[in-house]
Design a protein around this motif. Structure first.
Motif, PDB file in Angstrom:
ATOM      1  N   TYR A 212       0.845  -1.201   0.000  1.00  0.00           N
ATOM      2  CA  TYR A 212       0.000   0.000   0.000  1.00  0.00           C
ATOM      3  C   TYR A 212       0.882   1.253   0.000  1.00  0.00           C
ATOM      4  N   GLY A 213       1.905   1.229   0.842  1.00  0.00           N
ATOM      5  CA  GLY A 213       2.810   2.372   0.923  1.00  0.00           C
ATOM      6  C   GLY A 213       3.567   2.612  -0.370  1.00  0.00           C
ATOM      7  N   ILE A 214       3.956   1.536  -1.035  1.00  0.00           N
ATOM      8  CA  ILE A 214       4.660   1.673  -2.320  1.00  0.00           C
ATOM      9  C   ILE A 214       3.751   2.339  -3.352  1.00  0.00           C
ATOM     10  N   MET A 215       2.502   1.913  -3.413  1.00  0.00           N
ATOM     11  CA  MET A 215       1.569   2.527  -4.359  1.00  0.00           C
ATOM     12  C   MET A 215       1.339   4.001  -4.033  1.00  0.00           C
ATOM     13  N   ALA A 216       1.279   4.328  -2.751  1.00  0.00           N
ATOM     14  CA  ALA A 216       1.113   5.728  -2.349  1.00  0.00           C
ATOM     15  C   ALA A 216       2.340   6.555  -2.734  1.00  0.00           C
ATOM     16  N   LEU A 217       3.515   5.963  -2.615  1.00  0.00           N
ATOM     17  CA  LEU A 217       4.762   6.651  -2.995  1.00  0.00           C
ATOM     18  C   LEU A 217       4.780   6.915  -4.503  1.00  0.00           C
ATOM     19  N   LEU A 218       4.419   5.919  -5.292  1.00  0.00           N
ATOM     20  CA  LEU A 218       4.377   6.096  -6.745  1.00  0.00           C
ATOM     21  C   LEU A 218       3.352   7.171  -7.122  1.00  0.00           C
ATOM     22  N   ALA A 219       2.205   7.160  -6.454  1.00  0.00           N
ATOM     23  CA  ALA A 219       1.165   8.156  -6.748  1.00  0.00           C
ATOM     24  C   ALA A 219       1.647   9.567  -6.418  1.00  0.00           C
ATOM     25  N   TYR A 220       2.380   9.694  -5.307  1.00  0.00           N
ATOM     26  CA  TYR A 220       2.884  11.010  -4.899  1.00  0.00           C
ATOM     27  C   TYR A 220       3.811  11.588  -5.967  1.00  0.00           C
ATOM     28  N   TYR A 221       4.599  10.717  -6.580  1.00  0.00           N
ATOM     29  CA  TYR A 221       5.511  11.169  -7.633  1.00  0.00           C
ATOM     30  C   TYR A 221       4.872  11.098  -9.025  1.00  0.00           C
ATOM     31  N   GLN A 222       3.560  10.923  -9.049  1.00  0.00           N
ATOM     32  CA  GLN A 222       2.763  10.927 -10.285  1.00  0.00           C
ATOM     33  C   GLN A 222       3.270   9.889 -11.285  1.00  0.00           C
ATOM     34  N   ILE A 223       3.605   8.717 -10.769  1.00  0.00           N
ATOM     35  CA  ILE A 223       4.027   7.601 -11.613  1.00  0.00           C
ATOM     36  C   ILE A 223       2.829   6.677 -11.811  1.00  0.00           C
ATOM     37  N   ASP A 224       2.356   6.606 -13.032  1.00  0.00           N
ATOM     38  CA  ASP A 224       1.202   5.785 -13.384  1.00  0.00           C
ATOM     39  C   ASP A 224       1.713   4.430 -13.873  1.00  0.00           C
TER      40      ASP A 224
ATOM     41  N   VAL B 260       4.858  -8.896   1.214  1.00  0.00           N
ATOM     42  CA  VAL B 260       5.172  -7.915   0.172  1.00  0.00           C
ATOM     43  C   VAL B 260       4.867  -8.440  -1.232  1.00  0.00           C
ATOM     44  N   GLY B 261       5.558  -9.483  -1.658  1.00  0.00           N
ATOM     45  CA  GLY B 261       5.513  -9.887  -3.056  1.00  0.00           C
ATOM     46  C   GLY B 261       4.131 -10.181  -3.600  1.00  0.00           C
ATOM     47  N   ARG B 262       3.394 -11.047  -2.917  1.00  0.00           N
ATOM     48  CA  ARG B 262       2.076 -11.447  -3.428  1.00  0.00           C
ATOM     49  C   ARG B 262       1.059 -10.297  -3.420  1.00  0.00           C
ATOM     50  N   PRO B 263       0.900  -9.565  -2.282  1.00  0.00           N
ATOM     51  CA  PRO B 263      -0.044  -8.442  -2.332  1.00  0.00           C
ATOM     52  C   PRO B 263       0.400  -7.338  -3.292  1.00  0.00           C
ATOM     53  N   MET B 264       1.719  -7.173  -3.465  1.00  0.00           N
ATOM     54  CA  MET B 264       2.210  -6.178  -4.418  1.00  0.00           C
ATOM     55  C   MET B 264       1.762  -6.535  -5.831  1.00  0.00           C
ATOM     56  N   ALA B 265       1.849  -7.822  -6.165  1.00  0.00           N
ATOM     57  CA  ALA B 265       1.416  -8.274  -7.484  1.00  0.00           C
ATOM     58  C   ALA B 265      -0.060  -7.965  -7.706  1.00  0.00           C
ATOM     59  N   ALA B 266      -0.883  -8.239  -6.694  1.00  0.00           N
ATOM     60  CA  ALA B 266      -2.318  -7.992  -6.821  1.00  0.00           C
ATOM     61  C   ALA B 266      -2.613  -6.505  -7.008  1.00  0.00           C
ATOM     62  N   LEU B 267      -1.968  -5.662  -6.228  1.00  0.00           N
ATOM     63  CA  LEU B 267      -2.189  -4.216  -6.345  1.00  0.00           C
ATOM     64  C   LEU B 267      -1.801  -3.704  -7.726  1.00  0.00           C
ATOM     65  N   LEU B 268      -0.662  -4.167  -8.216  1.00  0.00           N
ATOM     66  CA  LEU B 268      -0.212  -3.710  -9.535  1.00  0.00           C
ATOM     67  C   LEU B 268      -1.153  -4.191 -10.634  1.00  0.00           C
ATOM     68  N   LEU B 269      -1.630  -5.433 -10.524  1.00  0.00           N
ATOM     69  CA  LEU B 269      -2.617  -5.931 -11.484  1.00  0.00           C
ATOM     70  C   LEU B 269      -3.887  -5.086 -11.438  1.00  0.00           C
ATOM     71  N   ASN B 270      -4.305  -4.732 -10.217  1.00  0.00           N
ATOM     72  CA  ASN B 270      -5.515  -3.919 -10.060  1.00  0.00           C
ATOM     73  C   ASN B 270      -5.341  -2.518 -10.636  1.00  0.00           C
ATOM     74  N   HIS B 271      -4.078  -2.094 -10.795  1.00  0.00           N
ATOM     75  CA  HIS B 271      -3.789  -0.790 -11.393  1.00  0.00           C
ATOM     76  C   HIS B 271      -3.293  -0.928 -12.832  1.00  0.00           C
ATOM     77  N   ASP B 272      -3.620  -2.071 -13.439  1.00  0.00           N
ATOM     78  CA  ASP B 272      -3.437  -2.284 -14.882  1.00  0.00           C
ATOM     79  C   ASP B 272      -1.985  -2.427 -15.331  1.00  0.00           C
ATOM     80  N   ALA B 273      -1.102  -2.836 -14.432  1.00  0.00           N
ATOM     81  CA  ALA B 273       0.254  -3.202 -14.845  1.00  0.00           C
ATOM     82  C   ALA B 273       0.251  -4.661 -15.297  1.00  0.00           C
ATOM     83  N   THR B 274       1.256  -5.039 -16.081  1.00  0.00           N
ATOM     84  CA  THR B 274       1.464  -6.435 -16.453  1.00  0.00           C
ATOM     85  C   THR B 274       2.550  -6.978 -15.537  1.00  0.00           C
ATOM     86  N   VAL B 275       2.216  -7.989 -14.745  1.00  0.00           N
ATOM     87  CA  VAL B 275       3.074  -8.384 -13.623  1.00  0.00           C
ATOM     88  C   VAL B 275       3.752  -9.728 -13.869  1.00  0.00           C
ATOM     89  N   THR B 276       5.055  -9.764 -13.596  1.00  0.00           N
ATOM     90  CA  THR B 276       5.831 -11.007 -13.593  1.00  0.00           C
ATOM     91  C   THR B 276       6.362 -11.223 -12.183  1.00  0.00           C
TER      92      THR B 276
END
Length: 285
Positions: A142-154, A169-185
């Motif tokens: 959650y904090g990582i996504m907030a940090l990216l948003a603060y720096y206007q990184i889509d 970290v790893g698994r929930p990070m993957a889910a968050l990024l997928l939910n924000h339309d990234a392609t996740v490996t």
């Protein structure tokens, strides 16, 4: 020029707004409250708990530190959690991990009310995250996504590579990024040709606990590099999972260690505690 993603500055900015929200909630008769349980005397855990307590107090959040001896039984711990679940004045419950031997970590996590599970580890909250439903999310992602948003990184459309597959970290990070339309490996300790995977990343998130394992030759020029690690190298220096000196000149943006992801983890814990308290206001109306 490489952008340094300053987690401390970002967290401070977010906390200024959050403090105003807490003040408003108090005027409505609700004081956000976070209970943190620490079992045993692990020094690192004690530092984490202290830092959370200080941040909560600075915001006006009621902070309960519950220190239990290493000899605490699982039944005793579950009893304390049950009491907190039943306490309508408590918004968030967090049990500091790791737990002493003999206590089933999953049983403890599952005993916390999903509505108060401010760490986002309860299976119900994990399920909500993976099905893209609103709910509490693990604090570090959650904090990582907030940090990216603060720096206007889509992150939409980005190739995101995660190194590390933990439930924290790893698994929930993957889910968050997928939910924000990234392609996740997802990659991990058994991944073959790891460097080939990481060099394809527009966004690289590293959470392995292995000091400075990601080197400059493993990073795509201009990539955004998020270092979740907090390690000691052979010389005893505090470093991350990324070789910062080597990678920073290659990356387009990078988090430092310390001062990157760490402050954002605690900030997100506070943000989600206050969000739970907001629901309490609506319930009282």
């Amino acid at each position: 020029m490489t952008t340094v993603l300053d987690g401390k500055k970002t967290a401070d900015a977010l906390m200024t707004d959050l403090k105003n929200t807490v003040t408003t909630l108090k005027a409505q008769g609700v004081t956000p409250a976070l209970a943190v349980i620490l079992v045993g005397d692990d020094p690192a855990s004690a530092i984490y708990v202290r830092n959370k307590h200080r941040r909560a107090e600075s915001l006006g959040i009621r902070s309960l530190q519950i220190q239990l001896p290493k000899t605490t039984t699982q039944a005793e711990l579950l009893g304390r959690i049950a009491d907190l679940n039943a306490d309508s004045a408590i918004d968030g419950i967090l049990v500091q991990l790791p737990l002493p031997a003999g206590i089933d970590e999953q049983a403890v996590i599952q005993s916390i009310s999903p509505e108060k599970d401010v760490d986002g580890f309860h299976p119900i909250n994990v399920g909500r995250l993976w099905t893209n439903l609103p709910g509490v999310v693990a604090s570090t992602p959650y904090g990582i996504m907030a940090l990216l948003a603060y720096y206007q990184i889509d992150v939409s459309g980005m190739n995101a590579v995660i190194v590390g597959r933990s439930n924290i970290v790893g698994r929930p990070m993957a889910a968050l990024l997928l939910n924000h339309d990234a392609t996740v490996t997802m990659t991990h300790s058994r991944t073959k040709a790891l460097a080939e995977k990481t060099r394809a990343a527009d966004l690289l998130v590293v959470a392995t606990g292995r000091p400075e394992m990601i080197t400059a030759d493993m990073v795509k020029p201009g990539a955004i590099v998020i270092d979740v690690g907090m390690d000691r190298n052979a010389a005893g220096k505090l470093v991350g999972d990324v070789d910062y000196a080597g990678v920073a000149p290659v990356a387009g943006a990078i988090t430092p260690v310390p001062g990157g992801v760490g402050p954002m983890t605690i900030a997100s814990l506070m943000i989600q505690t206050v969000a739970i308290a907001k629901r309490r206001v609506h319930e009282q109306q």
